[in-house]
Design an enzyme around this catalytic site. Structure first.
Site, PDB file in Angstrom:
ATOM      1  CB  SER A  54      -0.864  -0.017   1.268  1.00  0.00           C
ATOM      2  OG  SER A  54      -1.460   1.236   1.478  1.00  0.00           O
ATOM      3  CE1 TYR A  83      -3.079  -2.678   5.609  1.00  0.00           C
ATOM      4  CE2 TYR A  83      -3.040  -0.325   5.142  1.00  0.00           C
ATOM      5  CZ  TYR A  83      -3.152  -1.627   4.701  1.00  0.00           C
ATOM      6  OH  TYR A  83      -3.333  -1.894   3.365  1.00  0.00           O
ATOM      7  CE  LYS A 120      -1.057  -4.900   3.368  1.00  0.00           C
ATOM      8  NZ  LYS A 120      -1.308  -6.143   2.658  1.00  0.00           N
TER       9      LYS A 120
HETATM   10  P1  NAD Z   1     -10.756  -6.938   1.622  1.00  0.00           P
HETATM   11  O1  NAD Z   1     -10.862  -6.933   3.102  1.00  0.00           O
HETATM   12  O2  NAD Z   1     -11.958  -6.679   0.820  1.00  0.00           O
HETATM   13  O3  NAD Z   1     -10.117  -8.322   1.137  1.00  0.00           O
HETATM   14  C1  NAD Z   1      -9.212  -9.050   1.916  1.00  0.00           C
HETATM   15  C2  NAD Z   1      -9.653 -10.505   1.891  1.00  0.00           C
HETATM   16  O4  NAD Z   1      -8.752 -11.270   2.704  1.00  0.00           O
HETATM   17  C3  NAD Z   1     -11.060 -10.706   2.450  1.00  0.00           C
HETATM   18  O5  NAD Z   1     -11.801 -11.524   1.581  1.00  0.00           O
HETATM   19  C4  NAD Z   1     -10.825 -11.397   3.790  1.00  0.00           C
HETATM   20  O6  NAD Z   1     -11.892 -12.256   4.137  1.00  0.00           O
HETATM   21  C5  NAD Z   1      -9.532 -12.132   3.521  1.00  0.00           C
HETATM   22  N1  NAD Z   1      -8.739 -12.404   4.721  1.00  0.00           N
HETATM   23  C6  NAD Z   1      -8.442 -11.554   5.733  1.00  0.00           C
HETATM   24  N2  NAD Z   1      -7.692 -12.170   6.655  1.00  0.00           N
HETATM   25  C7  NAD Z   1      -7.494 -13.438   6.212  1.00  0.00           C
HETATM   26  C8  NAD Z   1      -6.809 -14.561   6.730  1.00  0.00           C
HETATM   27  N3  NAD Z   1      -6.168 -14.508   7.913  1.00  0.00           N
HETATM   28  N4  NAD Z   1      -6.809 -15.710   6.008  1.00  0.00           N
HETATM   29  C9  NAD Z   1      -7.483 -15.792   4.829  1.00  0.00           C
HETATM   30  N5  NAD Z   1      -8.153 -14.768   4.307  1.00  0.00           N
HETATM   31  C10 NAD Z   1      -8.157 -13.595   4.979  1.00  0.00           C
HETATM   32  O7  NAD Z   1      -9.590  -5.901   1.257  1.00  0.00           O
HETATM   33  P2  NAD Z   1      -9.144  -5.371  -0.158  1.00  0.00           P
HETATM   34  O8  NAD Z   1      -9.488  -3.935  -0.214  1.00  0.00           O
HETATM   35  O9  NAD Z   1      -9.581  -6.259  -1.231  1.00  0.00           O
HETATM   36  O10 NAD Z   1      -7.562  -5.439   0.015  1.00  0.00           O
HETATM   37  C11 NAD Z   1      -6.816  -6.544  -0.427  1.00  0.00           C
HETATM   38  C12 NAD Z   1      -5.352  -6.308  -0.086  1.00  0.00           C
HETATM   39  O11 NAD Z   1      -4.920  -5.073  -0.646  1.00  0.00           O
HETATM   40  C13 NAD Z   1      -5.083  -6.221   1.410  1.00  0.00           C
HETATM   41  O12 NAD Z   1      -3.866  -6.887   1.681  1.00  0.00           O
HETATM   42  C14 NAD Z   1      -4.939  -4.732   1.652  1.00  0.00           C
HETATM   43  O13 NAD Z   1      -4.095  -4.457   2.729  1.00  0.00           O
HETATM   44  C15 NAD Z   1      -4.318  -4.261   0.347  1.00  0.00           C
HETATM   45  N6  NAD Z   1      -4.626  -2.858   0.062  1.00  0.00           N
HETATM   46  C16 NAD Z   1      -5.924  -2.441  -0.007  1.00  0.00           C
HETATM   47  C17 NAD Z   1      -6.200  -1.096  -0.244  1.00  0.00           C
HETATM   48  C18 NAD Z   1      -7.614  -0.597  -0.298  1.00  0.00           C
HETATM   49  O14 NAD Z   1      -7.828   0.593  -0.185  1.00  0.00           O
HETATM   50  N7  NAD Z   1      -8.621  -1.437  -0.493  1.00  0.00           N
HETATM   51  C19 NAD Z   1      -5.160  -0.189  -0.436  1.00  0.00           C
HETATM   52  C20 NAD Z   1      -3.846  -0.650  -0.387  1.00  0.00           C
HETATM   53  C21 NAD Z   1      -3.590  -1.994  -0.144  1.00  0.00           C
HETATM   54  C1  UD1 Z   2      -6.754   5.509   3.447  1.00  0.00           C
HETATM   55  C2  UD1 Z   2      -5.754   4.800   4.325  1.00  0.00           C
HETATM   56  C3  UD1 Z   2      -4.660   4.182   3.487  1.00  0.00           C
HETATM   57  C4  UD1 Z   2      -5.232   3.280   2.412  1.00  0.00           C
HETATM   58  C5  UD1 Z   2      -6.222   4.095   1.580  1.00  0.00           C
HETATM   59  C6  UD1 Z   2      -6.855   3.183   0.569  1.00  0.00           C
HETATM   60  C7  UD1 Z   2      -5.841   6.141   6.346  1.00  0.00           C
HETATM   61  C8  UD1 Z   2      -5.131   7.091   7.228  1.00  0.00           C
HETATM   62  N1  UD1 Z   2      -5.194   5.763   5.238  1.00  0.00           N
HETATM   63  O1  UD1 Z   2      -6.105   6.559   2.848  1.00  0.00           O
HETATM   64  O2  UD1 Z   2      -3.817   3.401   4.289  1.00  0.00           O
HETATM   65  O3  UD1 Z   2      -4.199   2.785   1.592  1.00  0.00           O
HETATM   66  O4  UD1 Z   2      -7.233   4.627   2.451  1.00  0.00           O
HETATM   67  O5  UD1 Z   2      -7.918   3.723  -0.080  1.00  0.00           O
HETATM   68  O6  UD1 Z   2      -6.947   5.699   6.639  1.00  0.00           O
HETATM   69  N2  UD1 Z   2     -12.383  12.022   3.536  1.00  0.00           N
HETATM   70  C9  UD1 Z   2     -13.404  12.880   3.877  1.00  0.00           C
HETATM   71  N3  UD1 Z   2     -14.516  12.344   4.451  1.00  0.00           N
HETATM   72  C10 UD1 Z   2     -14.672  11.013   4.696  1.00  0.00           C
HETATM   73  C11 UD1 Z   2     -13.601  10.135   4.320  1.00  0.00           C
HETATM   74  C12 UD1 Z   2     -12.471  10.682   3.761  1.00  0.00           C
HETATM   75  O7  UD1 Z   2     -13.313  14.087   3.691  1.00  0.00           O
HETATM   76  O8  UD1 Z   2     -15.710  10.596   5.228  1.00  0.00           O
HETATM   77  C13 UD1 Z   2     -11.187  12.570   2.875  1.00  0.00           C
HETATM   78  C14 UD1 Z   2      -9.879  12.342   3.610  1.00  0.00           C
HETATM   79  O9  UD1 Z   2      -9.628  13.378   4.517  1.00  0.00           O
HETATM   80  C15 UD1 Z   2      -8.887  12.293   2.441  1.00  0.00           C
HETATM   81  C16 UD1 Z   2      -9.696  11.719   1.294  1.00  0.00           C
HETATM   82  O10 UD1 Z   2     -11.060  11.910   1.644  1.00  0.00           O
HETATM   83  O11 UD1 Z   2      -8.493  13.602   2.100  1.00  0.00           O
HETATM   84  C17 UD1 Z   2      -9.448  10.245   1.069  1.00  0.00           C
HETATM   85  O12 UD1 Z   2      -9.655   9.550   2.285  1.00  0.00           O
HETATM   86  P1  UD1 Z   2      -9.693   7.945   2.344  1.00  0.00           P
HETATM   87  O13 UD1 Z   2     -10.597   7.435   1.297  1.00  0.00           O
HETATM   88  O14 UD1 Z   2      -9.955   7.557   3.753  1.00  0.00           O
HETATM   89  O15 UD1 Z   2      -8.234   7.508   1.884  1.00  0.00           O
HETATM   90  P2  UD1 Z   2      -6.791   7.912   2.489  1.00  0.00           P
HETATM   91  O16 UD1 Z   2      -6.914   8.747   3.677  1.00  0.00           O
HETATM   92  O17 UD1 Z   2      -5.976   8.422   1.370  1.00  0.00           O
END
Ligand code: NAD
Ligand code: UD1
Length: 334
Positions: free
Chosen positions: A122, A146, A150
């Site tokens: 991330s 978190y 990572k």
């Molecule tokens: P998500 O929670 O929708 O998907 C994660 C999946 O992993 C879920 O289906 C959950 O049931 C499964 N899981 C969790 N713990 C587990 C375990 N111990 N064993 C087996 N399965 C398990 O999240 P996502 O948004 O799809 O994210 C996927 C990956 O991408 C994660 O590693 C997350 O940290 C990373 N990531 C997500 C974002 C984001 O904003 N969504 C941003 C940056 C990185």
């Molecule tokens: C968050 C996570 C980051 C993750 C990313 C994935 C935190 C501190 N960081 O980042 O680890 O990788 O999501 O998508 O949580 N905002 C509002 N109102 C709301 C929600 C958000 O104004 O109700 C604003 C925030 O202040 C920010 C922007 O929207 O400026 C995006 O916020 P968000 O979607 O939570 O993402 P990040 O903060 O970038």
């Protein structure tokens, strides 16, 4: 066959669709702690193909051995916990799943001689960047359990790649994934109150929440609201398929940003969402959210150079697809 850990989740389900459509056999290992089996049923419906499923935890070596006794060529490792705020209150859970779980997976892969891995990291590992756009060699300063989990997993993979020549690893650092599959069948299904901007706006648009709190309009940005690099989940998924191809030809660990290279403010996202849903959405300016950064976006040039990948979908398409998913599934996968 590709093993996708966490394949039932938001990002994993979109990756599974594209893997199936590209002709791969897909095996999902998921414990459904943050997803539902229905997501995979819909993946099969979109792709018109079956998924192999194992329900279980990545910290369980027995289930990993069972998964890897299939003819797995490569692993896409998405399973993990991902909420920054929750990680502050439950750090041990985060280190257990995100670090120990990753270690367990690597050990099982070694036992079964599977050496190709794509890892979900991330942009949160960068913490507060000193300059934008963020390049991959920007110093890492994760600011939450978190983010540190990572970062630790990345370090383990880095050391592993230096120790044994046969490992082929791509670490993908995602910026802000949003949007949904254009079919409206799969999308983000947050449990409880959404922490992130796009799912929150979606619930305001559907009438589930009364208004959006905009966290600060006094940032040093053109309209005063925070700027992020939002990337369509379909583009993100395509980046994983490109990484799988790049793996085959690489002998070193690759670390690559997946972002668009463009930032959008909270106000811009809100305006685009209003166009998508065709109505004005209520909002209120409130205090800045502690720990938020004013602005950042990716330098995705390495992804273009090494993976031959570029994000294609714009903010309006992210909002249109997010709204279609929300409208058709007001209660998510229930
Ligand atoms: P998500 O929670 O929708 O998907 C994660 C999946 O992993 C879920 O289906 C959950 O049931 C499964 N899981 C969790 N713990 C587990 C375990 N111990 N064993 C087996 N399965 C398990 O999240 P996502 O948004 O799809 O994210 C996927 C990956 O991408 C994660 O590693 C997350 O940290 C990373 N990531 C997500 C974002 C984001 O904003 N969504 C941003 C940056 C990185
Ligand atoms: C968050 C996570 C980051 C993750 C990313 C994935 C935190 C501190 N960081 O980042 O680890 O990788 O999501 O998508 O949580 N905002 C509002 N109102 C709301 C929600 C958000 O104004 O109700 C604003 C925030 O202040 C920010 C922007 O929207 O400026 C995006 O916020 P968000 O979607 O939570 O993402 P990040 O903060 O970038």
């Amino acid at each position: 066959m590709i093993l996708v850990t966490g394949g039932a989740g938001y990002i994993g389900s979109h990756i599974c669709v594209q893997l199936l459509q590209a002709g791969h056999e897909v095996l999902v290992l998921d414990n459904f702690s943050n997803s539902k089996p229905e997501a995979l049923r819909r993946v099969e419906c979109i792709a018109g193909k079956k998924i192999h499923l194992l329900e279980g935890d990545i910290r369980d070596s027995t289930i990993l051995d069972r998964a890897l006794s299939h003819p797995v060529r490569a692993v896409i490792h998405l399973a993990g916990l991902k909420a920054v705020g929750e990680s502050v209150n439950k750090p041990v859970d985060y280190y257990s799943v995100n670090v120990t779980g990753t270690l367990n997976l690597i050990q099982a892969m070694q036992r079964h001689q599977v050496y190709q891995l794509v890892f979900s990291s991330s942009a949160t590992v960068y913490g507060t960047p000193e300059t934008v756009p963020i390049k991959e060699d920007t110093p890492l300063h994760p600011e939450s359990p978190y983010g540190r989990s990572k970062w630790m997993a990345e370090q383990i993979l880095h050391d592993l790649s230096l120790s044994v020549a046969n490992w082929k690893i791509v670490v993908l650092r995602y910026f802000n994934p949003v949007g949904a599959h254009p079919s409206g069948l799969i999308g983000e299904d947050p449990s409880g109150v959404p922490n992130n901007l796009m799912p929150y706006i979606s619930q305001v648009a559907s009438g589930k929440r009364p208004l959006l709190q905009i966290y600060g309009n006094d940032y040093p940005t053109p309209d005063g609201t925070g700027i992020r690099d939002y990337i369509h989940v379909e583009d993100l998924a395509a980046g994983h398929l490109a990484a799988l191809t790049a793996l085959k030809h690489s002998n070193e660990l690759l670390t690559i940003n997946l972002g668009t290279g463009h930032g959008h403010s909270v106000m811009e996202v809100l305006n685009a969402y209003e166009s998508a849903c065709g109505s004005k959405l209520s909002y209120q300016i409130s205090a800045r959210r502690p720990g938020d950064v004013a602005f950042y976006w990716a330098d995705p040039s390495q992804a273009t150079k090494i993976l031959g990948w570029t994000a294609r979908k714009d903010l309006q398409s992210m909002c249109n697809d997010s709204w279609r998913w929300q409208k058709l599934n007001p209660n998510g996968f229930c």
